[in-house]
Design a protein around this motif. Sequence first.
Motif, PDB file in Angstrom:
ATOM      1  N   TRP A 102      -0.556   9.911   9.855  1.00 47.17           N
ATOM      2  CA  TRP A 102      -1.750   9.566   9.079  1.00 47.17           C
ATOM      3  C   TRP A 102      -1.526   8.279   8.291  1.00 47.17           C
ATOM      4  O   TRP A 102      -2.415   7.421   8.208  1.00 47.17           O
ATOM      5  CB  TRP A 102      -2.122  10.708   8.142  1.00 47.17           C
ATOM      6  N   GLY A 103      -0.347   8.139   7.690  1.00 43.97           N
ATOM      7  CA  GLY A 103      -0.058   6.929   6.937  1.00 43.97           C
ATOM      8  C   GLY A 103      -0.118   5.686   7.801  1.00 43.97           C
ATOM      9  O   GLY A 103      -0.671   4.654   7.399  1.00 43.97           O
ATOM     10  N   ARG A 104       0.419   5.773   9.007  1.00 38.66           N
ATOM     11  CA  ARG A 104       0.415   4.606   9.889  1.00 38.66           C
ATOM     12  C   ARG A 104      -0.983   4.276  10.398  1.00 38.66           C
ATOM     13  O   ARG A 104      -1.300   3.105  10.607  1.00 38.66           O
ATOM     14  CB  ARG A 104       1.377   4.855  11.059  1.00 38.66           C
ATOM     15  N   TRP A 105      -1.807   5.292  10.581  1.00 39.34           N
ATOM     16  CA  TRP A 105      -3.189   5.017  10.964  1.00 39.34           C
ATOM     17  C   TRP A 105      -3.923   4.299   9.829  1.00 39.34           C
ATOM     18  O   TRP A 105      -4.668   3.343  10.070  1.00 39.34           O
ATOM     19  CB  TRP A 105      -3.911   6.314  11.332  1.00 39.34           C
ATOM     20  N   ILE A 106      -3.714   4.752   8.603  1.00 39.02           N
ATOM     21  CA  ILE A 106      -4.371   4.105   7.459  1.00 39.02           C
ATOM     22  C   ILE A 106      -3.900   2.662   7.325  1.00 39.02           C
ATOM     23  O   ILE A 106      -4.703   1.729   7.156  1.00 39.02           O
ATOM     24  CB  ILE A 106      -4.096   4.897   6.162  1.00 39.02           C
TER      25      ILE A 106
ATOM     26  N   GLY B 149      -2.596   0.794   9.652  1.00 31.59           N
ATOM     27  CA  GLY B 149      -3.071   0.021  10.795  1.00 31.59           C
ATOM     28  C   GLY B 149      -4.525  -0.410  10.645  1.00 31.59           C
ATOM     29  O   GLY B 149      -4.876  -1.552  10.964  1.00 31.59           O
ATOM     30  N   ILE B 150      -5.371   0.491  10.153  1.00 34.39           N
ATOM     31  CA  ILE B 150      -6.780   0.141   9.932  1.00 34.39           C
ATOM     32  C   ILE B 150      -6.888  -0.958   8.876  1.00 34.39           C
ATOM     33  O   ILE B 150      -7.655  -1.918   9.034  1.00 34.39           O
ATOM     34  CB  ILE B 150      -7.574   1.392   9.527  1.00 34.39           C
ATOM     35  N   CYS B 151      -6.113  -0.827   7.809  1.00 38.11           N
ATOM     36  CA  CYS B 151      -6.121  -1.869   6.768  1.00 38.11           C
ATOM     37  C   CYS B 151      -5.643  -3.197   7.335  1.00 38.11           C
ATOM     38  O   CYS B 151      -6.183  -4.261   6.993  1.00 38.11           O
ATOM     39  CB  CYS B 151      -5.242  -1.444   5.600  1.00 38.11           C
TER      40      CYS B 151
ATOM     41  N   VAL C 209      -5.128  -1.190  -1.180  1.00 40.84           N
ATOM     42  CA  VAL C 209      -4.090  -0.640  -0.305  1.00 40.84           C
ATOM     43  C   VAL C 209      -3.273  -1.780   0.304  1.00 40.84           C
ATOM     44  O   VAL C 209      -2.042  -1.692   0.420  1.00 40.84           O
ATOM     45  CB  VAL C 209      -4.712   0.235   0.798  1.00 40.84           C
ATOM     46  N   LEU C 210      -3.947  -2.864   0.668  1.00 39.66           N
ATOM     47  CA  LEU C 210      -3.236  -4.017   1.217  1.00 39.66           C
ATOM     48  C   LEU C 210      -2.257  -4.596   0.215  1.00 39.66           C
ATOM     49  O   LEU C 210      -1.164  -5.048   0.584  1.00 39.66           O
ATOM     50  CB  LEU C 210      -4.229  -5.102   1.640  1.00 39.66           C
ATOM     51  N   LEU C 211      -2.616  -4.579  -1.066  1.00 38.35           N
ATOM     52  CA  LEU C 211      -1.715  -5.110  -2.080  1.00 38.35           C
ATOM     53  C   LEU C 211      -0.448  -4.271  -2.160  1.00 38.35           C
ATOM     54  O   LEU C 211       0.658  -4.808  -2.279  1.00 38.35           O
ATOM     55  CB  LEU C 211      -2.423  -5.134  -3.441  1.00 38.35           C
ATOM     56  N   LEU C 212      -0.593  -2.946  -2.075  1.00 32.77           N
ATOM     57  CA  LEU C 212       0.582  -2.074  -2.041  1.00 32.77           C
ATOM     58  C   LEU C 212       1.425  -2.377  -0.808  1.00 32.77           C
ATOM     59  O   LEU C 212       2.667  -2.476  -0.895  1.00 32.77           O
ATOM     60  CB  LEU C 212       0.136  -0.614  -2.041  1.00 32.77           C
TER      61      LEU C 212
END
Length: 545
Positions: free
Chosen positions: A155-159, A161-163, A23-26
């Motif tokens: 939801w996208g921003r929470w994901i 942010g956690i990453c 996910v970080l790579l994306l």
Amino acid sequence: MREGLRQSMAWLHTWSGLLVCWVLLLIFMAGTSAYYRDEITLWMKPELHASAAATPALPPAALAARTVAALQERAPNATAWYIGLPDERNPAVLASWTLPPKKGMSMAERRAAFRKQNLVLDPATGLEAPPARDTRGGEFLYRMHFDLYYMSAIWGRWIVGICAMFMLVAIVSGVITHKRIFKDFFTFRPKKGQRSWLDAHNATAVLALPFHLMITYTGIVTLMFMYMEAPTKAVYKGDQQAMFAEVFPDNERVKPAKIAAPLADLGPMLTQAERAWGQPVARIVVSQPNDANATVQLVRPSGRQLSNVEPSMTFNGVSGALVSSTGEPSGVSSMRRAFYGLHVAHFADTLLRALFFLCGLAGCAMVATGALLWGVKERQKYARIVAKGGRMGFGVRLVDALNIGAIAGLPIAFGAYFWSNRLLPLALDNRAAAEANCFFIAWGAALLLAQIKPSRAMWRFQLVVGAVLLAGLPLLNAVTTDTHLGVTLFGPAGLRPVAAFDLTVLALGGLLGYAAWWLKRKEQNALGKQVRPTPTASLVQKEAA
């Protein structure tokens, strides 16, 4: 902790990075491309290329007057007009408007409606230009890097942010665990397997370490009000709107008086702002046009200040009198805006923007080499088991497949997105959404194929496909438009962003092609070593002869 701090940090570094690395790579790839989202949007709207190559623009006052006249015809009852005057990154006059929301409309429907509420004016004539194709351009990549897609933005921003928090932990723990990190930066040992991947990971991490720390931390800070709601609940009793009104008073919305009143001429306002700033106005925001409470906000170009909020002047929309003038805010608001500005690099000139882009690519390489390093280490552990007829562990196979699908598959997705911009029918309904669907369909296909057969052959196949898609974009641009590289390189200055896009994707495609060739050569060398007879075998063959 029995193993010591560094060993504990090594474990933390490994797993905090591995669990979210794909996910970080994306996020890194999309965020890196977003530094040139205006240039990407220009490339993806070839209808604007003629405006970019046009003769010098009309004076700002004349352009503003003609844009207002066009907006009066299109949207006299709008709640706000937004006018972007041309600059070196945006060659045309871009105007849009918002209408009062209808009951029952979702946020996605409002955004889709807003994208259709726009017009483009030729800067040389002030006349409405042919409508550009429906595309989100670079804005899609920019929003995807923190909103993701196919889900609620919250939801996208929470994901994301956690990453980002995992990423910050991985960076700090990586610095602690590598006691010779700066010495290792100057060391690279090729053809050494795991050692080579570790050297590559160290080099890409240390090369842009300040950037990695800054971009990760500031990314979290930009959404701090969502991640840390406790202060708002404690001080403002959960009323976030009251908090924003106090902390960011210049963002307060204008309420209509519901009394009709003509809009004042924008020309004197523009002249007053240009005299005060010593440079032309970048944007115009008219709130509640044709209403007694109308206001006109003139925004200065970003300049060199860190804040993401440019200084502005606000005028009474009916009388034309100056109401307020804002500069760099102070206190906590100034610090938060400076962090935001650092993240999006509003202040960057051409060279600094290119440096940010290269650092972003280094971040992509850091994440990718870290994921590959884990796979190399685990395969070495299973080498003896496989040699005895055993099977590779499920986790190793899964990581190998995800590495292929993310590292080699994401360039395929980006390439498919750009190709779809030129190949999809112009009259297609929801064309912008269809382009985004092509991105994820291509990426999903790459991930699925990698899961079926995670092998070196699959690595080569996907790298070659990505190379062809990216390196073929300049040819696609030449076939579908009149602005091929020969024109954009040596033509008007307004077309240089198109040339820069073509050259960049050509270089990235070449890198992917080289990686595929390198894998093929490495595999051939490995087969050659296996086939080459040992000295003892050669002697036995001679005696037998």
